[in-house]
Design an enzyme around this catalytic site. Structure first.
Site, short mmCIF file in Angstrom:
data_model
loop_
_atom_site.label_atom_id
_atom_site.label_comp_id
_atom_site.label_asym_id
_atom_site.label_seq_id
_atom_site.Cartn_x
_atom_site.Cartn_y
_atom_site.Cartn_z
N ARG A 36 -1.20 19.59 -3.42
CA ARG A 36 0.04 20.18 -3.91
C ARG A 36 0.12 20.07 -5.42
NH1 ARG A 36 4.17 16.51 -0.60
NH2 ARG A 36 5.56 17.15 -2.28
N ASP A 52 -9.04 18.24 -2.79
CA ASP A 52 -8.86 18.12 -1.34
C ASP A 52 -9.74 16.95 -0.88
OD1 ASP A 52 -8.93 18.32 1.39
OD2 ASP A 52 -9.33 20.47 1.44
N TYR A 142 -1.70 8.36 14.93
CA TYR A 142 -1.55 7.81 13.58
C TYR A 142 -1.92 6.32 13.58
CZ TYR A 142 1.11 6.37 9.36
OH TYR A 142 1.51 5.85 8.15
P1 NAD Z 1 3.29 11.87 2.10
O1 NAD Z 1 3.06 12.74 3.27
O2 NAD Z 1 4.63 11.85 1.46
O3 NAD Z 1 2.22 12.19 0.97
C1 NAD Z 1 0.87 12.44 1.26
C2 NAD Z 1 0.31 13.30 0.17
O4 NAD Z 1 -1.05 13.57 0.48
C3 NAD Z 1 1.02 14.67 0.06
O5 NAD Z 1 1.42 14.91 -1.27
C4 NAD Z 1 -0.03 15.66 0.51
O6 NAD Z 1 0.03 16.91 -0.17
C5 NAD Z 1 -1.32 14.91 0.16
N1 NAD Z 1 -2.45 15.43 0.95
C6 NAD Z 1 -2.46 15.77 2.25
N2 NAD Z 1 -3.68 16.22 2.59
C7 NAD Z 1 -4.43 16.17 1.47
C8 NAD Z 1 -5.77 16.50 1.19
N3 NAD Z 1 -6.59 17.01 2.13
N4 NAD Z 1 -6.23 16.31 -0.06
C9 NAD Z 1 -5.42 15.82 -1.02
N5 NAD Z 1 -4.14 15.49 -0.82
C10 NAD Z 1 -3.66 15.66 0.42
O7 NAD Z 1 2.86 10.39 2.54
P2 NAD Z 1 3.35 9.00 1.91
O8 NAD Z 1 4.58 8.59 2.60
O9 NAD Z 1 3.31 9.07 0.44
O10 NAD Z 1 2.19 8.05 2.46
C11 NAD Z 1 1.04 7.78 1.72
C12 NAD Z 1 0.17 6.84 2.53
O11 NAD Z 1 0.91 5.66 2.86
C13 NAD Z 1 -0.30 7.42 3.88
O12 NAD Z 1 -1.58 6.94 4.16
C14 NAD Z 1 0.67 6.82 4.87
O13 NAD Z 1 0.11 6.72 6.14
C15 NAD Z 1 0.92 5.46 4.26
N6 NAD Z 1 2.20 4.89 4.71
C16 NAD Z 1 3.39 5.45 4.33
C17 NAD Z 1 4.58 4.90 4.78
C18 NAD Z 1 5.92 5.48 4.39
O14 NAD Z 1 6.95 5.04 4.92
N7 NAD Z 1 5.97 6.44 3.46
C19 NAD Z 1 4.56 3.77 5.63
C20 NAD Z 1 3.33 3.27 6.04
C21 NAD Z 1 2.15 3.80 5.54
C1 AKB Z 2 5.93 6.72 9.60
O1 AKB Z 2 7.07 6.62 10.09
O2 AKB Z 2 5.00 7.38 10.09
C2 AKB Z 2 5.62 5.91 8.36
C3 AKB Z 2 5.00 4.60 8.71
C4 AKB Z 2 5.84 3.45 9.07
O3 AKB Z 2 3.80 4.50 8.72
N1 AKB Z 2 6.83 5.75 7.61
#
Ligand code: NAD
Ligand code: AKB
Length: 312
Positions: A36, A52, A142
């Site tokens: 994005r 990507d 997941y």
């Molecule tokens: P998000 O979905 O908000 O952001 C993910 C980003 O990755 C997006 O901007 C998307 O465009 C980008 N993306 C997707 N596919 C892609 C690709 N092929 N190449 C490049 N970029 C790509 O997710 P987030 O909440 O920021 O989470 C980030 C990481 O943290 C993830 O691994 C998620 O599992 C982990 N995580 C998040 C949370 C949470 O509550 N947000 C909790 C636990 C773990």
């Molecule tokens: C989700 O709800 O998928 C995330 C996480 C806890 O990994 N916020």
């Protein structure tokens, strides 16, 4: 000075992590990369590249060519989106990780951060104060991908000496960027709806307790973990990290203190089963002991900051 690449930088965590890392290391040292390009907050104040993570050769060429020292790999599908597209979720969540771990194994990257999640736990895990080491039988695609990722991180560390570090983030609560398709997303959306409409329809039942954390704590914890001396990092799968824990009803009660007419109703959907399989609260004593972790925001503090900052 380290050159840092944040892959998946335009999402909920990446947006704030890039800003925090640039504040610390200087804007030019921290490259934001994503599919994005709609996050002006980070694209306008430092280097950005469209990448990507599934294009292994492109990613390799970029990282080697730019002499990147540290990679934060955030690109993934989260729990709710992943259940709708399990094959692609497995592909995205695993392939990017192997590309980065292999680059680190070959000596092209010095340090890797890869986030895990409380989703590594499952219905057979003790739900209260879930320990660092316990039964892990995740029931979502997941969670399975995160658990496999943890195993591979530990393997690459033990077998090849890769300096990879990870956190099992709880649900993250933030106002600078929106969440991207998780089960804990209700706990962000509720603040926008409370301010704009005074009411909220929750996709989880009122008594569904989940571990949560304010984004400032998550970003600080991530940077503290990455800066800790390598010998202190005893866990090379992923650390449990606790912030606070609440149910939708408890969160609504806190919001009502600021928005007295706030009304919540409950219409559970497929995300209820995901939430039911996750812990209620987390024991993070290992992270406290190894690298001095301590959360700063409890539920009351995060509710206040969220209501002060979300746009109505
Ligand atoms: P998000 O979905 O908000 O952001 C993910 C980003 O990755 C997006 O901007 C998307 O465009 C980008 N993306 C997707 N596919 C892609 C690709 N092929 N190449 C490049 N970029 C790509 O997710 P987030 O909440 O920021 O989470 C980030 C990481 O943290 C993830 O691994 C998620 O599992 C982990 N995580 C998040 C949370 C949470 O509550 N947000 C909790 C636990 C773990
Ligand atoms: C989700 O709800 O998928 C995330 C996480 C806890 O990994 N916020």
């Amino acid at each position: 000075m380290s050159k840092i690449l944040v892959l998946g930088s335009c999402g909920q965590i990446g947006t704030e992590l890039v800003l925090a890392l640039r504040h610390k290391h200087g804007n030019q040292q921290v490259i934001a990369a994503d599919l994005r390009d709609d996050s002006p907050q980070i694209i306008n104040n430092g280097p950005y590249v469209k990448l990507d993570v599934l294009q292994r050769e492109e990613v390799r060429t970029y990282i080697i060519g730019q002499k990147i020292d540290e990679v934060y790999l955030l690109a993934a599908l989260l729990s709710a989106t992943a259940e709708k597209n399990p094959d692609f979720a497995w592909k995205l969540n695993m392939e990017g990780l192997f590309t980065i771990l292999d680059l680190a194994k070959e000596g092209h990257i010095k340090k890797v951060f890869w986030p895990s999640s409380i989703a590594v736990f499952g219905p057979t895990t003790p739900a209260n104060s879930t320990p660092q080491h316990t039964i892990m039988e995740p029931s979502t695609v997941y969670g399975i991908s995160k658990q496999a990722g943890e195993r591979w991180c530990e393997y690459y560390h033990h077998k090849f000496g890769v300096d990879v570090r990870s956190i099992r983030y709880p649900g993250l609560i933030s106002y600078k960027s929106l969440p991207g398709g998780g089960t804990t997303d209700y706990a962000v959306d509720i603040f926008y709806k409370a301010k704009s409409e005074g009411k909220f329809s929750c996709f989880l039942t009122e008594n569904t307790a989940l571990p949560m954390m304010f984004m400032d704590d998550a970003i600080r914890g991530t940077i503290e973990l990455m800066e800790a001396p390598a010998e202190n990092i005893k866990i090379r799968s992923a650390y449990n990290l606790a912030g606070c824990s609440f149910t939708p009803a408890e969160l609504a009660a806190e919001i009502k203190l600021f928005v007295p007419n706030f009304h919540i109703d409950y219409q559970p959907d497929f995300r209820q089963a995901i939430a039911d399989s996750w812990p209620n609260s987390i024991d993070d004593s290992q992270a406290q002991k190894d690298w001095g972790w301590k959360a700063q925001f409890d539920t009351k503090a995060l509710v206040r900051v969220m209501l002060e900052n979300v746009n109505s």
